[in-house]
Design a protein around this motif. Structure first.
Motif, PDB file in Angstrom:
ATOM      1  N   ASN A  64     157.948 -77.529   7.446  1.00  0.00           N
ATOM      2  CA  ASN A  64     159.441 -77.577   6.689  1.00  0.00           C
ATOM      3  C   ASN A  64     159.221 -76.816   5.767  1.00  0.00           C
ATOM      4  N   ASP A  65     158.208 -76.050   5.300  1.00  0.00           N
ATOM      5  CA  ASP A  65     158.266 -74.929   4.208  1.00  0.00           C
ATOM      6  C   ASP A  65     158.396 -75.560   2.921  1.00  0.00           C
ATOM      7  N   VAL A  66     157.732 -76.862   2.926  1.00  0.00           N
ATOM      8  CA  VAL A  66     157.352 -77.430   1.725  1.00  0.00           C
ATOM      9  C   VAL A  66     155.978 -77.304   1.153  1.00  0.00           C
ATOM     10  N   PRO A  67     155.639 -76.620   0.168  1.00  0.00           N
ATOM     11  CA  PRO A  67     153.998 -76.470  -0.214  1.00  0.00           C
ATOM     12  C   PRO A  67     153.601 -77.753  -0.641  1.00  0.00           C
ATOM     13  N   VAL A  68     152.522 -77.939  -0.116  1.00  0.00           N
ATOM     14  CA  VAL A  68     151.704 -79.408  -0.246  1.00  0.00           C
ATOM     15  C   VAL A  68     150.583 -79.213  -0.927  1.00  0.00           C
ATOM     16  N   ILE A  69     150.270 -80.253  -1.809  1.00  0.00           N
ATOM     17  CA  ILE A  69     148.848 -80.667  -2.401  1.00  0.00           C
ATOM     18  C   ILE A  69     148.244 -81.766  -2.003  1.00  0.00           C
ATOM     19  N   SER A  70     147.279 -81.774  -1.381  1.00  0.00           N
ATOM     20  CA  SER A  70     146.378 -82.969  -0.821  1.00  0.00           C
ATOM     21  C   SER A  70     145.287 -83.273  -1.660  1.00  0.00           C
ATOM     22  N   GLY A  71     144.938 -84.626  -1.953  1.00  0.00           N
ATOM     23  CA  GLY A  71     144.156 -85.036  -2.484  1.00  0.00           C
ATOM     24  C   GLY A  71     143.270 -86.182  -1.724  1.00  0.00           C
ATOM     25  N   THR A  72     143.772 -86.199  -0.712  1.00  0.00           N
ATOM     26  CA  THR A  72     143.170 -87.564   0.403  1.00  0.00           C
ATOM     27  C   THR A  72     141.842 -87.134   0.852  1.00  0.00           C
ATOM     28  N   THR A  73     140.870 -88.003   0.556  1.00  0.00           N
ATOM     29  CA  THR A  73     139.629 -87.528   1.445  1.00  0.00           C
ATOM     30  C   THR A  73     139.439 -88.408   2.600  1.00  0.00           C
ATOM     31  N   GLY A  74     138.466 -87.807   3.477  1.00  0.00           N
ATOM     32  CA  GLY A  74     138.144 -88.590   4.781  1.00  0.00           C
ATOM     33  C   GLY A  74     138.881 -88.080   6.125  1.00  0.00           C
ATOM     34  N   TRP A  75     139.683 -87.065   5.912  1.00  0.00           N
ATOM     35  CA  TRP A  75     140.505 -86.635   6.949  1.00  0.00           C
ATOM     36  C   TRP A  75     139.866 -85.095   7.228  1.00  0.00           C
ATOM     37  N   LEU A  76     138.709 -84.728   6.665  1.00  0.00           N
ATOM     38  CA  LEU A  76     138.629 -83.074   6.724  1.00  0.00           C
ATOM     39  C   LEU A  76     138.149 -82.575   8.199  1.00  0.00           C
ATOM     40  N   ASP A  77     138.022 -83.372   9.197  1.00  0.00           N
ATOM     41  CA  ASP A  77     137.850 -82.824  10.505  1.00  0.00           C
ATOM     42  C   ASP A  77     138.995 -81.877  10.838  1.00  0.00           C
ATOM     43  N   ASN A  78     140.048 -82.350  10.478  1.00  0.00           N
ATOM     44  CA  ASN A  78     141.310 -81.535  10.580  1.00  0.00           C
ATOM     45  C   ASN A  78     141.511 -80.326   9.887  1.00  0.00           C
ATOM     46  N   TYR A  79     140.638 -80.128   8.743  1.00  0.00           N
ATOM     47  CA  TYR A  79     141.112 -79.329   7.617  1.00  0.00           C
ATOM     48  C   TYR A  79     141.391 -77.885   8.121  1.00  0.00           C
ATOM     49  N   ASP A  80     140.492 -77.462   9.127  1.00  0.00           N
ATOM     50  CA  ASP A  80     140.833 -76.063   9.616  1.00  0.00           C
ATOM     51  C   ASP A  80     142.221 -75.879  10.319  1.00  0.00           C
ATOM     52  N   LYS A  81     142.571 -77.174  11.084  1.00  0.00           N
ATOM     53  CA  LYS A  81     143.820 -76.953  11.717  1.00  0.00           C
ATOM     54  C   LYS A  81     144.848 -76.949  10.470  1.00  0.00           C
ATOM     55  N   ALA A  82     144.723 -77.540   9.582  1.00  0.00           N
ATOM     56  CA  ALA A  82     145.866 -77.414   8.286  1.00  0.00           C
ATOM     57  C   ALA A  82     145.895 -76.020   7.952  1.00  0.00           C
ATOM     58  N   VAL A  83     144.615 -75.456   7.653  1.00  0.00           N
ATOM     59  CA  VAL A  83     144.601 -74.068   7.070  1.00  0.00           C
ATOM     60  C   VAL A  83     145.259 -73.224   8.285  1.00  0.00           C
ATOM     61  N   ALA A  84     144.894 -73.316   9.514  1.00  0.00           N
ATOM     62  CA  ALA A  84     145.448 -72.377  10.570  1.00  0.00           C
ATOM     63  C   ALA A  84     146.957 -72.477  10.473  1.00  0.00           C
ATOM     64  N   LEU A  85     147.568 -73.886  10.418  1.00  0.00           N
ATOM     65  CA  LEU A  85     148.809 -73.952  10.450  1.00  0.00           C
ATOM     66  C   LEU A  85     149.590 -73.167   9.300  1.00  0.00           C
ATOM     67  N   CYS A  86     148.951 -73.492   8.011  1.00  0.00           N
ATOM     68  CA  CYS A  86     149.452 -72.856   6.936  1.00  0.00           C
ATOM     69  C   CYS A  86     149.351 -71.404   7.033  1.00  0.00           C
ATOM     70  N   LYS A  87     148.617 -70.789   7.577  1.00  0.00           N
ATOM     71  CA  LYS A  87     148.484 -69.389   7.687  1.00  0.00           C
ATOM     72  C   LYS A  87     149.743 -68.856   8.786  1.00  0.00           C
ATOM     73  N   GLU A  88     150.000 -69.627   9.853  1.00  0.00           N
ATOM     74  CA  GLU A  88     150.779 -69.260  10.724  1.00  0.00           C
ATOM     75  C   GLU A  88     152.108 -69.348  10.056  1.00  0.00           C
ATOM     76  N   LYS A  89     152.290 -70.370   9.521  1.00  0.00           N
ATOM     77  CA  LYS A  89     153.962 -70.634   8.936  1.00  0.00           C
ATOM     78  C   LYS A  89     154.031 -70.048   7.523  1.00  0.00           C
TER      79      LYS A  89
END
Length: 234
Positions: A64-89
């Motif tokens: 939704n084109d809202v920049p996001v800051i994350s400090g949650t830990t324990g989810w980093l198995d999906n970190y690469d997916k988040a990076v890829a999505l950020c680059k795509e969008k």
């Protein structure tokens, strides 16, 4: 600046207090069971939720084109997916295991010491982290970051383990004690001496302030960033 808080526990409430003092508006306060909300109300989102919902929160912001800051830990198995999505969008995203300004200086100190100790094979490394009893993950994300930075900068160590020693292993002891915001200690020990560096948080204010500063910094920017970018260090 209009801020969405994704996760409204103790950290979320502390971030709210600091953000308001710095002149910002909190337009959304989303707890862990909430899913029906309009993230586009916000200029930026700050995620301190729980591991099971963090990736969905981050994806929703980026989509939704809202920049996001994350400090949650324990989810980093999906970190690469988040990076890829950020680059795509072409979005804006920062993840940090710790937003404290002092801890991010400590990260750089840790890397420098690891490099200095690279040729001194007589030293073993051990780590201890202490947090409050409500912290769900162990070891902490900060401890994992510190251990990985040692591994990246010192060829004598190949992995870290929780409560486990071994050759080329960095053992991490995780303690949970009531009302401890966060303490991280790194020891280099030989037969003749010990070198210790330590960061002790006195309260949650430092973590919250760093997250708000990161949120202020990322508005209007596109890309995947770290706190080194925010603070111009490293």
């Amino acid at each position: 600046m209009k801020i969405a808080l994704l996760g409204y526990g103790k950290m979320g409430k502390t971030i709210e207090q600091i953000a308001i003092k710095r002149g910002h508006d909190i337009v959304l306060k989303i707890d862990k069971g909430d899913s029906n909300y309009d993230i586009t109300k916000a200029d930026v989102a700050i995620d301190f939720s729980i591991p099971t919902v963090a990736f969905n929160n981050i994806s929703n912001c980026i989509n939704n084109d809202v920049p996001v800051i994350s400090g949650t830990t324990g989810w980093l198995d999906n970190y690469d997916k988040a990076v890829a999505l950020c680059k795509e969008k072409n979005g804006g995203f920062i993840y940090a295991s710790n937003y404290s300004l002092g801890v991010n200086i400590f990260f750089e100190l840790n890397k420098t010491l690891a490099k200095m100790m690279n040729t001194l094979k007589q030293y073993s490394v051990s780590m201890e982290e202490i947090h409050h009893t409500q912290k769900l993950d162990a070891p902490s994300g900060t401890a994992i970051s510190l251990a990985n930075d040692i591994i990246s900068n010192n060829e004598n160590f190949k992995d870290w383990k929780l409560d486990e020693k071994g050759e080329s292993i960095i053992p991490i002891v995780a303690k949970r004690i009531e009302d401890v915001p966060g303490t991280h200690t790194i020891n280099y020990e030989s037969e003749v001496d010990t070198i210790t560096i330590e960061h002790v948080a006195h309260n949650r204010q430092g973590f919250a302030l760093g997250a708000v500063i990161a949120a202020e910094w990322i508005v209007g920017k596109n890309g995947v960033f770290t706190m080194n970018d925010v603070l111009n260090i490293g």
